[in-house]
Write a protein that holds these residues in place. Structure first.
Motif: not given
Length: 74
Positions: A41-59
């Motif tokens: 669950m910790e790993e999943l939360q970490s991955a989701n946070a990274k995906i959101e950061q990347t998405k915001k950067a691309v946006m």
């Protein structure tokens, strides 16, 4: 699990696959299963946070460059 913050998204998914494989095996105790679940669950939360950061950067790049790469389904 401090090391998660430095892992790439791919590394996080690899760790999640390892955790799932261990959980699916009959070789772990119930206590080990709970620990693996927590780590997963910790790993999943970490991955989701990274995906959101990347998405915001691309946006942000998209807005600055007037490009529309991501399409939000609403």
């Amino acid at each position: 699990m401090e090391e998660n913050k430095t892992n790439s998204i791919e590394e996080s998914f690899e760790k999640l696959e390892e955790i799932i494989s261990k959980l699916e095996s009959n070789e772990v105790t119930l206590d080990e299963s709970f620990a693996l679940y927590k780590n997963g669950m910790e790993e999943l939360q970490s991955a989701n946070a990274k995906i959101e950061q990347t998405k915001k950067a691309v946006m942000a790049i998209n807005k600055a460059g007037d490009l529309e790469v991501f399409e939000e389904d609403e």
